[in-house]
Design an enzyme around this catalytic site. Structure first.
Site, PDB file in Angstrom:
ATOM      1  CG  ASP A 114      36.253  50.670  34.750  1.00  0.00           C
ATOM      2  OD1 ASP A 114      36.027  49.485  35.090  1.00  0.00           O
ATOM      3  OD2 ASP A 114      36.576  51.555  35.566  1.00  0.00           O
ATOM      4  CE1 TYR A 152      40.699  36.886  41.038  1.00  0.00           C
ATOM      5  CE2 TYR A 152      40.984  34.748  42.083  1.00  0.00           C
ATOM      6  CZ  TYR A 152      40.933  35.528  40.943  1.00  0.00           C
ATOM      7  OH  TYR A 152      41.113  34.944  39.702  1.00  0.00           O
TER       8      TYR A 152
HETATM    9  P1  NAD Z   1      45.418  39.403  32.943  1.00  0.00           P
HETATM   10  O1  NAD Z   1      45.796  40.361  34.005  1.00  0.00           O
HETATM   11  O2  NAD Z   1      46.461  38.867  32.026  1.00  0.00           O
HETATM   12  O3  NAD Z   1      44.224  39.990  32.058  1.00  0.00           O
HETATM   13  C1  NAD Z   1      43.146  40.660  32.639  1.00  0.00           C
HETATM   14  C2  NAD Z   1      42.641  41.698  31.655  1.00  0.00           C
HETATM   15  O4  NAD Z   1      41.511  42.333  32.263  1.00  0.00           O
HETATM   16  C3  NAD Z   1      43.676  42.795  31.344  1.00  0.00           C
HETATM   17  O5  NAD Z   1      43.771  43.013  29.954  1.00  0.00           O
HETATM   18  C4  NAD Z   1      43.114  44.013  32.057  1.00  0.00           C
HETATM   19  O6  NAD Z   1      43.447  45.243  31.416  1.00  0.00           O
HETATM   20  C5  NAD Z   1      41.617  43.738  32.013  1.00  0.00           C
HETATM   21  N1  NAD Z   1      40.881  44.462  33.047  1.00  0.00           N
HETATM   22  C6  NAD Z   1      41.154  44.517  34.366  1.00  0.00           C
HETATM   23  N2  NAD Z   1      40.264  45.317  34.975  1.00  0.00           N
HETATM   24  C7  NAD Z   1      39.426  45.785  34.025  1.00  0.00           C
HETATM   25  C8  NAD Z   1      38.315  46.659  34.035  1.00  0.00           C
HETATM   26  N3  NAD Z   1      37.891  47.264  35.161  1.00  0.00           N
HETATM   27  N4  NAD Z   1      37.660  46.891  32.872  1.00  0.00           N
HETATM   28  C9  NAD Z   1      38.081  46.310  31.714  1.00  0.00           C
HETATM   29  N5  NAD Z   1      39.149  45.505  31.637  1.00  0.00           N
HETATM   30  C10 NAD Z   1      39.809  45.230  32.792  1.00  0.00           C
HETATM   31  O7  NAD Z   1      44.723  38.198  33.746  1.00  0.00           O
HETATM   32  P2  NAD Z   1      44.280  36.722  33.313  1.00  0.00           P
HETATM   33  O8  NAD Z   1      45.062  35.792  34.127  1.00  0.00           O
HETATM   34  O9  NAD Z   1      44.213  36.572  31.842  1.00  0.00           O
HETATM   35  O10 NAD Z   1      42.789  36.724  33.918  1.00  0.00           O
HETATM   36  C11 NAD Z   1      41.620  36.630  33.102  1.00  0.00           C
HETATM   37  C12 NAD Z   1      40.483  36.151  34.015  1.00  0.00           C
HETATM   38  O11 NAD Z   1      40.790  34.825  34.470  1.00  0.00           O
HETATM   39  C13 NAD Z   1      40.301  36.996  35.271  1.00  0.00           C
HETATM   40  O12 NAD Z   1      38.932  37.118  35.577  1.00  0.00           O
HETATM   41  C14 NAD Z   1      40.983  36.177  36.340  1.00  0.00           C
HETATM   42  O13 NAD Z   1      40.470  36.440  37.636  1.00  0.00           O
HETATM   43  C15 NAD Z   1      40.656  34.775  35.873  1.00  0.00           C
HETATM   44  N6  NAD Z   1      41.528  33.740  36.415  1.00  0.00           N
HETATM   45  C16 NAD Z   1      42.856  33.754  36.162  1.00  0.00           C
HETATM   46  C17 NAD Z   1      43.652  32.750  36.694  1.00  0.00           C
HETATM   47  C18 NAD Z   1      45.137  32.708  36.472  1.00  0.00           C
HETATM   48  O14 NAD Z   1      45.813  31.853  37.095  1.00  0.00           O
HETATM   49  N7  NAD Z   1      45.707  33.549  35.605  1.00  0.00           N
HETATM   50  C19 NAD Z   1      43.090  31.755  37.503  1.00  0.00           C
HETATM   51  C20 NAD Z   1      41.722  31.781  37.737  1.00  0.00           C
HETATM   52  C21 NAD Z   1      40.947  32.783  37.193  1.00  0.00           C
END
Ligand code: NAD
Length: 247
Positions: free
Chosen positions: A58, A151
């Protein structure tokens, strides 16, 4: 030529979405990869599939982070790369965001990024080199509307944290951030497509390229900032957003 041969890299959030695509691409490019994710089982499944190792973690918990980073460095025989992709989304505005939701969002997205950098940096300094890529967001550069105040604040913090860490860790370690636009991952399910599965028209209209991204398109940018191809790049916030931030 593989671009990450011999590299030993932690990918947080590697069980899903952008982190998973990055872990997979890094393995294809010759790196040893350790996935750190709070979803132990999903992380192990990805690790088994791509030939990586995984550890439950975490990122908002300092003890969990220091234990998992140490285990990852031991398993790989060192550490010279980190991608902070773990994150959570919160979608409430100023009036309806509780203090708990605000604190939890910042704890994972911003404090979590800080904690993993703090735990990983000494291993990289020991080896004399390293790269860190933090996944911020386009909204951390330019908020695009109301409704995600915690966020947006957390991601603006990641951009600033990246610049500050890049100064502290230079010249041995380069630290950069990537600022994605809308990417099709479990985090954005329900936003990216309409109920009938078509791409969301509101995204198409707001992005110069007229579409959302796939996780692999983010992984490619993260690879650039991790490889020697970006050897003179540090402290930047790279938009990978289909033109959203200026469109
Ligand atoms: P996702 O939900 O597919 O993956 C996020 C991962 O983070 C998951 O595997 C989850 O288990 C893990 N996670 C969450 N909280 C956690 C914690 N406390 N400790 C350890 N692991 C944890 O999301 P994604 O879209 O792949 O996002 C990845 C990153 O990209 C994030 O930081 C997100 O904010 C950022 N982001 C995503 C987008 C989008 O459109 N998908 C846009 C901008 C930024």
């Amino acid at each position: 030529m593989p671009r990450l041969t011999g590299r030993k890299i932690i990918v947080t959030g590697g069980a899903s979405g952008i982190g998973r695509a990055t872990a997979r691409l890094f393995r294809q490019e010759g790196a040893d990869v350790a996935i750190l994710d709070r979803s132990d089982n999903a992380a192990k499944a990805v690790a088994d599939e791509i030939g990586a190792v995984s550890f439950g973690c975490d990122v908002s918990d300092p003890a969990s982070v220091s234990a998992a980073v140490a285990k990852a460095a031991e398993a790989m025989g060192g550490l010279d790369g980190l991608v902070n992709a773990a994150g959570i989304l919160s979608e409430t505005g100023l009036s309806d965001t509780s203090a708990d939701v605000f604190a939890r969002t910042v704890a994972v997205n911003l404090t979590g990024t800080f904690l993993v950098i703090q735990a990983a940096a000494p291993f990289m300094q020991k080896g004399g080199k390293g790269t860190i890529v933090n996944i911020a967001s386009g909204v951390g550069l330019m908020p695009t509307g109301p409704g995600s105040i915690a966020y947006v604040a957390s991601k603006g913090g990641v951009v600033a944290l990246t610049k500050s860490a890049s100064m502290e860790l230079a010249p041995a370690i380069r630290v950069n951030s990537v600022c994605p636009g809308a990417v099709e991952t479990p985090m954005t399910a329900g936003h990216i497509r309409t109920a009938d599965g078509a791409p969301s028209p509101s995204i198409a209209s707001r992005y110069a390229l007229g579409r959302h991204a796939q996780p692999e398109e983010l992984a490619a940018a993260i690879l650039f900032l991790t490889s020697d191809e970006s050897s003179f790049v540090t402290g930047i916030a790279l938009p990978v957003d289909g033109g959203r931030t200026f469109h």
